[in-house]
Design a protein around this motif. Structure first.
Motif, short mmCIF file in Angstrom:
data_model
loop_
_atom_site.label_atom_id
_atom_site.label_comp_id
_atom_site.label_asym_id
_atom_site.label_seq_id
_atom_site.Cartn_x
_atom_site.Cartn_y
_atom_site.Cartn_z
N UNK A 126 9.42 -4.64 -6.34
CA UNK A 126 10.59 -4.02 -6.97
C UNK A 126 10.17 -3.15 -8.16
N UNK A 127 9.23 -3.64 -8.97
CA UNK A 127 8.75 -2.85 -10.11
C UNK A 127 8.17 -1.52 -9.64
N UNK A 128 7.34 -1.59 -8.60
CA UNK A 128 6.74 -0.37 -8.06
C UNK A 128 7.81 0.58 -7.53
N UNK A 129 8.78 0.04 -6.81
CA UNK A 129 9.83 0.88 -6.24
C UNK A 129 10.69 1.51 -7.31
N UNK A 130 11.05 0.75 -8.35
CA UNK A 130 11.89 1.29 -9.42
C UNK A 130 11.17 2.42 -10.16
N UNK A 131 9.89 2.22 -10.46
CA UNK A 131 9.11 3.27 -11.10
C UNK A 131 9.05 4.53 -10.21
N UNK A 132 8.88 4.32 -8.92
CA UNK A 132 8.80 5.46 -8.00
C UNK A 132 10.09 6.27 -8.03
N UNK A 133 11.22 5.59 -7.93
CA UNK A 133 12.52 6.27 -7.94
C UNK A 133 12.73 7.00 -9.27
N UNK A 134 12.40 6.34 -10.37
CA UNK A 134 12.60 6.95 -11.69
C UNK A 134 11.72 8.18 -11.88
N UNK A 135 10.46 8.09 -11.47
CA UNK A 135 9.54 9.22 -11.64
C UNK A 135 9.90 10.39 -10.72
N UNK A 177 1.86 -6.04 -15.21
CA UNK A 177 2.71 -6.14 -14.03
C UNK A 177 4.01 -5.36 -14.15
N UNK A 178 4.33 -4.87 -15.35
CA UNK A 178 5.52 -4.05 -15.54
C UNK A 178 5.25 -2.58 -15.30
N UNK A 179 3.99 -2.23 -15.07
CA UNK A 179 3.62 -0.84 -14.76
C UNK A 179 3.52 -0.68 -13.25
N UNK A 180 3.69 0.54 -12.74
CA UNK A 180 3.68 0.71 -11.28
C UNK A 180 2.36 0.33 -10.63
N UNK A 181 1.24 0.72 -11.25
CA UNK A 181 -0.05 0.44 -10.63
C UNK A 181 -0.51 -0.99 -10.90
N UNK A 182 -0.11 -1.54 -12.03
CA UNK A 182 -0.42 -2.95 -12.28
C UNK A 182 0.32 -3.85 -11.31
N UNK A 194 0.83 -1.20 0.00
CA UNK A 194 0.00 0.00 0.00
C UNK A 194 0.87 1.26 0.00
N UNK A 195 1.90 1.27 0.83
CA UNK A 195 2.79 2.43 0.89
C UNK A 195 3.51 2.63 -0.44
N UNK A 196 4.02 1.55 -1.01
CA UNK A 196 4.71 1.66 -2.30
C UNK A 196 3.76 2.12 -3.39
N UNK A 197 2.52 1.63 -3.36
CA UNK A 197 1.53 2.05 -4.36
C UNK A 197 1.26 3.54 -4.24
N UNK A 198 1.09 4.02 -3.01
CA UNK A 198 0.83 5.45 -2.80
C UNK A 198 2.01 6.29 -3.26
N UNK A 199 3.22 5.84 -2.95
CA UNK A 199 4.41 6.58 -3.36
C UNK A 199 4.53 6.62 -4.88
N UNK A 200 4.22 5.51 -5.54
CA UNK A 200 4.31 5.49 -7.00
C UNK A 200 3.27 6.42 -7.63
N UNK A 201 2.05 6.42 -7.07
CA UNK A 201 1.01 7.31 -7.59
C UNK A 201 1.40 8.78 -7.40
N UNK A 202 1.91 9.12 -6.21
CA UNK A 202 2.35 10.49 -5.97
C UNK A 202 3.52 10.87 -6.87
N UNK A 203 4.40 9.90 -7.15
CA UNK A 203 5.52 10.17 -8.04
C UNK A 203 5.02 10.46 -9.45
#
Length: 246
Positions: free
Chosen positions: A226-235, A200-205, A143-152
């Motif tokens: 890991x996919x979610x975290x990598x997208x978050x860092x990149x964004x 599954x290669x997308x942050x929200x998927x 949940x935390x990673x999902x929120x961070x990716x959406x905010x990113x």
């Protein structure tokens, strides 16, 4: 009172005066869940879903929808509007730095998402008997990673858009694919296997699949996390590089 607290209180007052934003973040995702739950066929276990019901899968989808709406549709126009009207530039010359305003917006939209999450979980449980997450720790991590990716994603939209109109256009272009990959139109668990792998290669998927796994009692796949975290860092890197105060 610190400058950050003062900005947060002021922004909170402005945020609560936007009933449209509050409705789409706090109420609409749960209303969608209620509509799905009121369809008898969606309350029946399905072998294609591993014995789960469609309504079971829509609780995390409702949560992700609140994140998408908050981070991509609501927050970026506010930040871009402040920059477009010169508010951020003027704040930069005072002790009340623009970063405090951005932090306040992130905190407020994050709090709205938390509220929407609790409402969706409560309504799902009380109205339709949806089980609470069986792997609570894993669910919280996802949940935390999902929120961070959406905010990113929202931060990147704000950074690459010079005006409010452009922000709305870019936000809409990102919003609808984000809805698809999070499973709003078709739960990710009900997608064909190949499509699940692609989504599954997308942050929200990846977030949707991680939340489904945690809700079922499994620790979320490290690949999805890991996919979610990598997208978050990149964004976040894109947002930091492209964002300007004026």
């Amino acid at each position: 009172m610190s400058t950050g607290t003062a900005v947060l209180k002021a922004e909170a007052r402005l945020f609560t005066r936007e009933p449209g934003a509050l409705f789409w973040i706090l109420a609409f995702p749960t209303l969608l869940l209620v509509v799905i739950g009121c369809i008898p066929a969606f309350r029946e276990p399905s072998a294609d879903l591993g014995g789960l019901r469609t309504v079971d899968l829509y609780v995390p989808i409702a949560i992700l929808l609140a994140m998408i709406t908050s981070a991509i549709q609501s927050m970026p126009p506010v930040l871009t509007g402040y920059r477009e009207r010169g508010i951020l530039r003027r704040m930069a010359t005072t002790p009340m730095k623009p970063g405090a305003l951005i932090n306040a917006q992130i905190a407020l939209h994050g709090a709205a998402v938390v509220g929407s999450t609790l409402i969706a979980l409560a309504v799902g449980r009380l109205a339709f008997g949806v089980a609470l997450p069986r792997q609570l720790a894993g669910y919280l991590v996802a949940l935390v990673l999902a929120a961070l990716s959406a905010l990113a994603i929202g931060a990147a939209v704000s950074a690459v858009s010079r005006t409010t109109k452009i922000t709305q256009a870019v936000g809409s272009a990102v919003f609808f694919p984000a809805m698809f990959t999070s499973g709003v139109w078709l739960p990710v668990g009900a997608m064909p296997e190949l499509l699940q792998d692609i989504v599954g290669l997308t942050p929200l998927g990846a977030s949707a699949q991680a939340l489904d796994q945690a809700a079922a009692g499994q620790w979320p796949s490290w690949t999805h996390l890991a996919v979610t975290a990598v997208w978050t860092v990149a964004l976040v890197a894109v947002a930091r590089r492209r964002f300007t105060w004026e």
